[in-house]
Write a protein that holds these residues in place. Structure first.
Motif, PDB file in Angstrom:
ATOM      1  N   ILE A 132       0.825  -1.208   0.000  1.00  0.00           N
ATOM      2  CA  ILE A 132       0.000   0.000   0.000  1.00  0.00           C
ATOM      3  C   ILE A 132       0.864   1.266   0.000  1.00  0.00           C
ATOM      4  O   ILE A 132       0.374   2.347   0.307  1.00  0.00           O
ATOM      5  CB  ILE A 132      -0.958   0.025   1.213  1.00  0.00           C
ATOM      6  CG1 ILE A 132      -0.183   0.124   2.537  1.00  0.00           C
ATOM      7  CG2 ILE A 132      -1.857  -1.201   1.215  1.00  0.00           C
ATOM      8  CD1 ILE A 132      -1.074   0.366   3.739  1.00  0.00           C
ATOM      9  N   LEU A 172      -4.636   3.695   7.639  1.00  0.00           N
ATOM     10  CA  LEU A 172      -6.053   3.365   7.455  1.00  0.00           C
ATOM     11  C   LEU A 172      -6.570   3.863   6.100  1.00  0.00           C
ATOM     12  O   LEU A 172      -7.258   3.133   5.375  1.00  0.00           O
ATOM     13  CB  LEU A 172      -6.880   3.979   8.589  1.00  0.00           C
ATOM     14  CG  LEU A 172      -6.738   3.329   9.963  1.00  0.00           C
ATOM     15  CD1 LEU A 172      -7.523   4.125  11.002  1.00  0.00           C
ATOM     16  CD2 LEU A 172      -7.227   1.885   9.938  1.00  0.00           C
ATOM     17  N   LEU A 173      -6.227   5.084   5.747  1.00  0.00           N
ATOM     18  CA  LEU A 173      -6.689   5.639   4.482  1.00  0.00           C
ATOM     19  C   LEU A 173      -6.053   4.922   3.294  1.00  0.00           C
ATOM     20  O   LEU A 173      -6.727   4.643   2.285  1.00  0.00           O
ATOM     21  CB  LEU A 173      -6.362   7.136   4.429  1.00  0.00           C
ATOM     22  CG  LEU A 173      -7.135   8.021   5.407  1.00  0.00           C
ATOM     23  CD1 LEU A 173      -6.513   9.412   5.465  1.00  0.00           C
ATOM     24  CD2 LEU A 173      -8.599   8.113   5.000  1.00  0.00           C
ATOM     25  N   ALA A 175      -4.927   1.845   3.257  1.00  0.00           N
ATOM     26  CA  ALA A 175      -5.488   0.492   3.181  1.00  0.00           C
ATOM     27  C   ALA A 175      -6.844   0.512   2.489  1.00  0.00           C
ATOM     28  O   ALA A 175      -7.156  -0.351   1.658  1.00  0.00           O
ATOM     29  CB  ALA A 175      -5.606  -0.099   4.587  1.00  0.00           C
ATOM     30  N   ALA A 176      -7.672   1.512   2.822  1.00  0.00           N
ATOM     31  CA  ALA A 176      -8.979   1.636   2.171  1.00  0.00           C
ATOM     32  C   ALA A 176      -8.815   1.918   0.682  1.00  0.00           C
ATOM     33  O   ALA A 176      -9.536   1.359  -0.158  1.00  0.00           O
ATOM     34  CB  ALA A 176      -9.779   2.747   2.846  1.00  0.00           C
ATOM     35  N   SER A 177      -7.856   2.780   0.349  1.00  0.00           N
ATOM     36  CA  SER A 177      -7.601   3.097  -1.056  1.00  0.00           C
ATOM     37  C   SER A 177      -7.156   1.851  -1.824  1.00  0.00           C
ATOM     38  O   SER A 177      -7.606   1.597  -2.946  1.00  0.00           O
ATOM     39  CB  SER A 177      -6.540   4.194  -1.156  1.00  0.00           C
ATOM     40  OG  SER A 177      -6.139   4.390  -2.492  1.00  0.00           O
ATOM     41  N   TYR A 178      -6.268   1.066  -1.198  1.00  0.00           N
ATOM     42  CA  TYR A 178      -5.772  -0.142  -1.874  1.00  0.00           C
ATOM     43  C   TYR A 178      -6.895  -1.157  -2.078  1.00  0.00           C
ATOM     44  O   TYR A 178      -6.986  -1.795  -3.123  1.00  0.00           O
ATOM     45  CB  TYR A 178      -4.645  -0.761  -1.056  1.00  0.00           C
ATOM     46  CG  TYR A 178      -4.001  -1.951  -1.743  1.00  0.00           C
ATOM     47  CD1 TYR A 178      -3.046  -1.766  -2.733  1.00  0.00           C
ATOM     48  CD2 TYR A 178      -4.372  -3.261  -1.403  1.00  0.00           C
ATOM     49  CE1 TYR A 178      -2.469  -2.847  -3.371  1.00  0.00           C
ATOM     50  CE2 TYR A 178      -3.793  -4.344  -2.047  1.00  0.00           C
ATOM     51  CZ  TYR A 178      -2.848  -4.134  -3.028  1.00  0.00           C
ATOM     52  OH  TYR A 178      -2.283  -5.207  -3.667  1.00  0.00           O
ATOM     53  N   ARG A 179      -7.747  -1.275  -1.070  1.00  0.00           N
ATOM     54  CA  ARG A 179      -8.808  -2.290  -1.136  1.00  0.00           C
ATOM     55  C   ARG A 179      -9.881  -1.929  -2.150  1.00  0.00           C
ATOM     56  O   ARG A 179     -10.320  -2.776  -2.953  1.00  0.00           O
ATOM     57  CB  ARG A 179      -9.423  -2.450   0.266  1.00  0.00           C
ATOM     58  CG  ARG A 179     -10.667  -3.338   0.319  1.00  0.00           C
ATOM     59  CD  ARG A 179     -10.363  -4.785  -0.050  1.00  0.00           C
ATOM     60  NE  ARG A 179     -11.554  -5.614   0.033  1.00  0.00           N
ATOM     61  CZ  ARG A 179     -12.461  -5.723  -0.928  1.00  0.00           C
ATOM     62  NH1 ARG A 179     -12.307  -5.044  -2.057  1.00  0.00           N
ATOM     63  NH2 ARG A 179     -13.514  -6.512  -0.764  1.00  0.00           N
ATOM     64  N   TRP A 180     -10.329  -0.683  -2.144  1.00  0.00           N
ATOM     65  CA  TRP A 180     -11.515  -0.340  -2.933  1.00  0.00           C
ATOM     66  C   TRP A 180     -11.232   0.516  -4.169  1.00  0.00           C
ATOM     67  O   TRP A 180     -12.120   0.705  -4.985  1.00  0.00           O
ATOM     68  CB  TRP A 180     -12.533   0.375  -2.048  1.00  0.00           C
ATOM     69  CG  TRP A 180     -13.179  -0.574  -1.085  1.00  0.00           C
ATOM     70  CD1 TRP A 180     -13.996  -1.625  -1.386  1.00  0.00           C
ATOM     71  CD2 TRP A 180     -13.046  -0.578   0.341  1.00  0.00           C
ATOM     72  NE1 TRP A 180     -14.386  -2.269  -0.242  1.00  0.00           N
ATOM     73  CE2 TRP A 180     -13.822  -1.655   0.843  1.00  0.00           C
ATOM     74  CE3 TRP A 180     -12.360   0.231   1.249  1.00  0.00           C
ATOM     75  CZ2 TRP A 180     -13.919  -1.937   2.195  1.00  0.00           C
ATOM     76  CZ3 TRP A 180     -12.460  -0.056   2.596  1.00  0.00           C
ATOM     77  CH2 TRP A 180     -13.233  -1.126   3.059  1.00  0.00           C
ATOM     78  N   SER A 183      -6.935  -1.878  -6.059  1.00  0.00           N
ATOM     79  CA  SER A 183      -7.039  -3.295  -6.423  1.00  0.00           C
ATOM     80  C   SER A 183      -7.893  -3.529  -7.669  1.00  0.00           C
ATOM     81  O   SER A 183      -7.494  -4.292  -8.556  1.00  0.00           O
ATOM     82  CB  SER A 183      -7.575  -4.108  -5.245  1.00  0.00           C
ATOM     83  OG  SER A 183      -6.633  -4.141  -4.198  1.00  0.00           O
TER      84      SER A 183
END
Length: 200
Positions: A132, A172-173, A175-180, A183
């Protein structure tokens, strides 16, 4: 290598010369923060480390720890120096001093890990941070801004606390960017890629 090293040294000189000129001329903060020529140190130091990576000494564990710790402390010291009087808008001359300090601290941290084979470096948490890392870069200023709403650093301890909280927000931000966000685009990219990326 010698030619590339000379170019990197020239880039370092240009970066510091531009910062000094902006500080002396009383340029606005934005001119220092968002000018490409004031941000050349990390690129130049990265080039030099890459060129001479094979010639670096075999650091002991203690030496690697000292390099990493020294680099982190330089970050904290630079943040404290900038934010002591006005954390929202530090003087341009302060940035002219702290930009190279931060770049050297980053180089020290990198040197502390180049060539290291310790199993700890294969920790899943660290590998995830690598995945990330682009998001960490993109949102770190916003994470720092969020932390500044809760902690106003007036002491070295306050600077450290704000930095830790800002790092937490940033992770946290990112990780959210990578997930939604990232990816789905990475999966889409694989349909058109001619050379597959290596798995992490």
């Amino acid at each position: 290598p010698s030619g590339m090293a000379a170019i990197a040294a020239g880039v370092l000189i240009v970066g510091n010369a531009v910062r000094a000129w902006l500080a002396v001329s009383g340029a606005p903060l934005q001119a220092m923060e968002y000018n490409t020529f004031t941000r050349l140190d990390p690129i130049a130091l990265g080039i030099l480390i890459a060129l001479f990576a094979n010639r670096l000494p075999r650091w002991t564990s203690g030496q690697r720890l000292a390099l990493a710790a020294g680099g982190i402390m330089s970050w904290i010291a630079a943040a404290a120096f900038n934010g002591r009087h006005n954390p929202e808008s530090p003087e341009t001359w302060r940035l002219a001093i702290t930009h190279p300090v931060i770049a050297l601290g980053s180089a020290a941290i990198l040197l502390g890990f180049v060539g290291a084979q310790h199993p700890w470096l294969r920790n899943r948490a660290l590998i995830y941070l690598g995945k990330i890392s682009y998001g960490l870069y993109v949102v770190h200023e916003f994470g720092r801004f969020c932390a500044s709403r809760f902690i106003h650093p007036s002491t070295l301890r306050g600077v450290a606390a704000q930095s830790l909280l800002g790092f937490g927000f940033t992770v946290l931000l990112a990780a959210a960017s990578y997930r939604w966000l990232e990816s789905p685009f990475l999966k889409l990219k694989e349909r058109f890629a001619h050379v597959q990326s290596r798995p992490v």
